[in-house]
Design a protein around this motif. Structure first.
Motif, PDB file in Angstrom:
ATOM      1  N   MET A   1       6.518  -9.635  -7.075  1.00  0.00           N
ATOM      2  CA  MET A   1       7.481  -9.805  -7.656  1.00  0.00           C
ATOM      3  C   MET A   1       7.214  -9.702  -9.184  1.00  0.00           C
ATOM      4  SD  MET A   1      10.744 -10.774  -7.684  1.00  0.00           S
ATOM      5  CE  MET A   1      11.872 -11.358  -8.634  1.00  0.00           C
ATOM      6  N   LYS A   2       6.178 -10.131  -9.869  1.00  0.00           N
ATOM      7  CA  LYS A   2       5.857 -10.222 -11.147  1.00  0.00           C
ATOM      8  C   LYS A   2       5.465  -8.777 -11.427  1.00  0.00           C
ATOM      9  CE  LYS A   2       3.826 -14.825 -11.637  1.00  0.00           C
ATOM     10  NZ  LYS A   2       2.611 -15.383 -12.167  1.00  0.00           N
ATOM     11  N   LYS A   3       4.795  -7.998 -10.651  1.00  0.00           N
ATOM     12  CA  LYS A   3       4.705  -6.660 -11.057  1.00  0.00           C
ATOM     13  C   LYS A   3       5.873  -5.790 -11.269  1.00  0.00           C
ATOM     14  CE  LYS A   3       2.518  -5.551  -6.684  1.00  0.00           C
ATOM     15  NZ  LYS A   3       1.583  -5.014  -5.953  1.00  0.00           N
ATOM     16  N   THR A   4       6.829  -6.031 -10.417  1.00  0.00           N
ATOM     17  CA  THR A   4       8.134  -5.284 -10.407  1.00  0.00           C
ATOM     18  C   THR A   4       8.812  -5.680 -11.698  1.00  0.00           C
ATOM     19  OG1 THR A   4       8.088  -5.500  -7.816  1.00  0.00           O
ATOM     20  CG2 THR A   4      10.305  -5.003  -8.973  1.00  0.00           C
ATOM     21  N   PHE A   5       8.956  -6.746 -11.771  1.00  0.00           N
ATOM     22  CA  PHE A   5       9.698  -7.255 -13.188  1.00  0.00           C
ATOM     23  C   PHE A   5       8.979  -6.736 -14.290  1.00  0.00           C
ATOM     24  CE2 PHE A   5      12.047  -9.604 -15.828  1.00  0.00           C
ATOM     25  CZ  PHE A   5      11.197  -9.944 -16.925  1.00  0.00           C
ATOM     26  N   LEU A   6       7.724  -6.620 -14.330  1.00  0.00           N
ATOM     27  CA  LEU A   6       6.925  -6.023 -15.545  1.00  0.00           C
ATOM     28  C   LEU A   6       7.184  -4.562 -15.570  1.00  0.00           C
ATOM     29  CD1 LEU A   6       4.819  -6.177 -17.656  1.00  0.00           C
ATOM     30  CD2 LEU A   6       3.099  -5.811 -16.024  1.00  0.00           C
ATOM     31  N   ILE A   7       7.284  -3.645 -14.410  1.00  0.00           N
ATOM     32  CA  ILE A   7       7.507  -2.356 -14.458  1.00  0.00           C
ATOM     33  C   ILE A   7       8.975  -1.856 -14.797  1.00  0.00           C
ATOM     34  CG2 ILE A   7       7.819  -0.469 -13.095  1.00  0.00           C
ATOM     35  CD1 ILE A   7       5.331  -1.500 -11.345  1.00  0.00           C
ATOM     36  N   ILE A   8       9.893  -2.853 -14.366  1.00  0.00           N
ATOM     37  CA  ILE A   8      11.384  -2.711 -15.071  1.00  0.00           C
ATOM     38  C   ILE A   8      11.269  -2.986 -16.115  1.00  0.00           C
ATOM     39  CG2 ILE A   8      13.622  -3.580 -14.561  1.00  0.00           C
ATOM     40  CD1 ILE A   8      12.964  -3.825 -11.425  1.00  0.00           C
ATOM     41  N   PHE A   9      10.680  -3.988 -16.564  1.00  0.00           N
ATOM     42  CA  PHE A   9      11.070  -4.410 -18.185  1.00  0.00           C
ATOM     43  C   PHE A   9      10.282  -3.183 -19.234  1.00  0.00           C
ATOM     44  CE2 PHE A   9      10.922  -6.944 -21.733  1.00  0.00           C
ATOM     45  CZ  PHE A   9      10.021  -6.781 -22.668  1.00  0.00           C
ATOM     46  N   GLN A  78      10.844  13.403 -35.364  1.00  0.00           N
ATOM     47  CA  GLN A  78      10.619  13.105 -34.033  1.00  0.00           C
ATOM     48  C   GLN A  78       9.302  12.236 -33.627  1.00  0.00           C
ATOM     49  OE1 GLN A  78      10.688  16.539 -31.334  1.00  0.00           O
ATOM     50  NE2 GLN A  78      10.687  15.212 -29.363  1.00  0.00           N
ATOM     51  N   ARG A  79       9.561  11.063 -32.920  1.00  0.00           N
ATOM     52  CA  ARG A  79       8.336  10.280 -32.412  1.00  0.00           C
ATOM     53  C   ARG A  79       8.229  10.474 -31.057  1.00  0.00           C
ATOM     54  NH1 ARG A  79      11.421   4.843 -34.144  1.00  0.00           N
ATOM     55  NH2 ARG A  79      12.323   5.482 -32.218  1.00  0.00           N
ATOM     56  N   PRO A  80       6.708  10.484 -30.783  1.00  0.00           N
ATOM     57  CA  PRO A  80       6.442  10.853 -29.438  1.00  0.00           C
ATOM     58  C   PRO A  80       7.012   9.624 -28.626  1.00  0.00           C
ATOM     59  CG  PRO A  80       4.658  10.111 -30.635  1.00  0.00           C
ATOM     60  CD  PRO A  80       5.694  10.307 -31.423  1.00  0.00           C
ATOM     61  N   PRO A  81       7.153   9.922 -27.446  1.00  0.00           N
ATOM     62  CA  PRO A  81       7.740   8.697 -26.352  1.00  0.00           C
ATOM     63  C   PRO A  81       6.596   7.893 -26.459  1.00  0.00           C
ATOM     64  CG  PRO A  81       7.568  10.700 -25.176  1.00  0.00           C
ATOM     65  CD  PRO A  81       7.093  11.146 -26.659  1.00  0.00           C
ATOM     66  N   LEU A  82       7.143   6.476 -26.401  1.00  0.00           N
ATOM     67  CA  LEU A  82       6.235   5.132 -26.155  1.00  0.00           C
ATOM     68  C   LEU A  82       5.971   4.939 -24.759  1.00  0.00           C
ATOM     69  CD1 LEU A  82       5.227   2.544 -27.449  1.00  0.00           C
ATOM     70  CD2 LEU A  82       7.174   1.443 -26.555  1.00  0.00           C
ATOM     71  N   THR A  83       4.474   5.055 -24.536  1.00  0.00           N
ATOM     72  CA  THR A  83       4.052   4.773 -23.395  1.00  0.00           C
ATOM     73  C   THR A  83       3.265   3.310 -23.413  1.00  0.00           C
ATOM     74  OG1 THR A  83       2.213   6.358 -23.816  1.00  0.00           O
ATOM     75  CG2 THR A  83       4.076   7.252 -22.595  1.00  0.00           C
ATOM     76  N   LEU A  84       3.161   2.566 -22.631  1.00  0.00           N
ATOM     77  CA  LEU A  84       2.438   1.439 -22.507  1.00  0.00           C
ATOM     78  C   LEU A  84       1.469   1.674 -21.352  1.00  0.00           C
ATOM     79  CD1 LEU A  84       5.231  -1.119 -23.204  1.00  0.00           C
ATOM     80  CD2 LEU A  84       3.530  -0.173 -24.831  1.00  0.00           C
ATOM     81  N   PRO A  85       0.211   1.076 -21.408  1.00  0.00           N
ATOM     82  CA  PRO A  85      -0.594   1.039 -20.490  1.00  0.00           C
ATOM     83  C   PRO A  85      -0.164  -0.083 -19.320  1.00  0.00           C
ATOM     84  CG  PRO A  85      -1.598   0.138 -22.106  1.00  0.00           C
ATOM     85  CD  PRO A  85      -0.379   0.783 -22.771  1.00  0.00           C
ATOM     86  N   VAL A  86      -0.284   0.152 -18.291  1.00  0.00           N
ATOM     87  CA  VAL A  86       0.248  -0.824 -17.295  1.00  0.00           C
ATOM     88  C   VAL A  86      -0.843  -0.961 -16.176  1.00  0.00           C
ATOM     89  CG1 VAL A  86       1.782  -1.220 -15.220  1.00  0.00           C
ATOM     90  CG2 VAL A  86       2.757  -0.038 -17.296  1.00  0.00           C
ATOM     91  N   MET A  87      -1.350  -2.210 -15.983  1.00  0.00           N
ATOM     92  CA  MET A  87      -2.276  -2.696 -15.250  1.00  0.00           C
ATOM     93  C   MET A  87      -1.664  -3.297 -14.020  1.00  0.00           C
ATOM     94  SD  MET A  87      -5.486  -3.989 -17.937  1.00  0.00           S
ATOM     95  CE  MET A  87      -6.464  -4.027 -16.233  1.00  0.00           C
ATOM     96  N   ILE A  88      -1.756  -2.781 -12.637  1.00  0.00           N
ATOM     97  CA  ILE A  88      -1.488  -3.373 -11.545  1.00  0.00           C
ATOM     98  C   ILE A  88      -2.436  -3.787 -10.733  1.00  0.00           C
ATOM     99  CG2 ILE A  88       0.081  -3.027  -9.319  1.00  0.00           C
ATOM    100  CD1 ILE A  88       1.690  -0.921 -10.952  1.00  0.00           C
ATOM    101  N   LYS A  89      -2.359  -5.074 -10.459  1.00  0.00           N
ATOM    102  CA  LYS A  89      -3.286  -5.616  -9.689  1.00  0.00           C
ATOM    103  C   LYS A  89      -2.709  -6.181  -8.202  1.00  0.00           C
ATOM    104  CE  LYS A  89      -6.450  -9.736  -9.710  1.00  0.00           C
ATOM    105  NZ  LYS A  89      -6.617 -11.027 -10.270  1.00  0.00           N
ATOM    106  N   ASN A  90      -3.540  -5.616  -7.164  1.00  0.00           N
ATOM    107  CA  ASN A  90      -3.252  -5.915  -6.074  1.00  0.00           C
ATOM    108  C   ASN A  90      -3.916  -7.031  -5.231  1.00  0.00           C
ATOM    109  OD1 ASN A  90      -1.508  -3.608  -5.548  1.00  0.00           O
ATOM    110  ND2 ASN A  90      -3.357  -2.283  -5.222  1.00  0.00           N
ATOM    111  N   ASN A  91      -3.424  -8.067  -4.908  1.00  0.00           N
ATOM    112  CA  ASN A  91      -3.712  -9.183  -4.417  1.00  0.00           C
ATOM    113  C   ASN A  91      -4.050  -9.176  -2.912  1.00  0.00           C
ATOM    114  OD1 ASN A  91      -3.616 -10.471  -6.611  1.00  0.00           O
ATOM    115  ND2 ASN A  91      -1.842 -11.335  -6.125  1.00  0.00           N
TER     116      ASN A  91
END
Length: 91
Positions: A1-9, A78-91
């Motif tokens: 649930m937390k990682k889904t919220f993080l990705i959507i955010f 023109q600014r380059p698109p903002l990309t943020l690193p995402v770390m997904i941890k599988n439990n």
């Protein structure tokens, strides 16, 4: 649930940060706006070739003439698109 919220955010944040482009639109319906001039030729309103409205700006240019804008024309680098690193941890 937390990682889904993080990705959507992150997708929503990226969308809003990349959609902050503003534009300026000059109207030539009544007159030539102050701050727009030519160094050699002359400017006039024209109703033959238009994009929006009833009038457009016609520049009767001469050799070595320059069109001068002493007003905001809505240009933003023109600014380059903002990309943020995402770390997904599988439990």
């Amino acid at each position: 649930m937390k990682k889904t919220f993080l990705i959507i955010f992150i997708f929503i944040l990226n969308h809003f940060l990349s959609a902050q482009n503003t534009s300026t639109h000059e109207s030539f319906e009544e007159n030539i706006p102050k701050g727009i001039s030519a160094t050699g030729g002359n400017l006039e309103l024209d109703s033959k070739r238009i994009k929006d409205g009833n009038y457009s700006l016609k520049w009767n240019w001469v050799s070595n003439d320059t069109l001068v804008f002493k007003t905001s024309i809505g240009y933003h680098p023109q600014r380059p698109p903002l990309t943020l690193p995402v770390m997904i941890k599988n439990n």
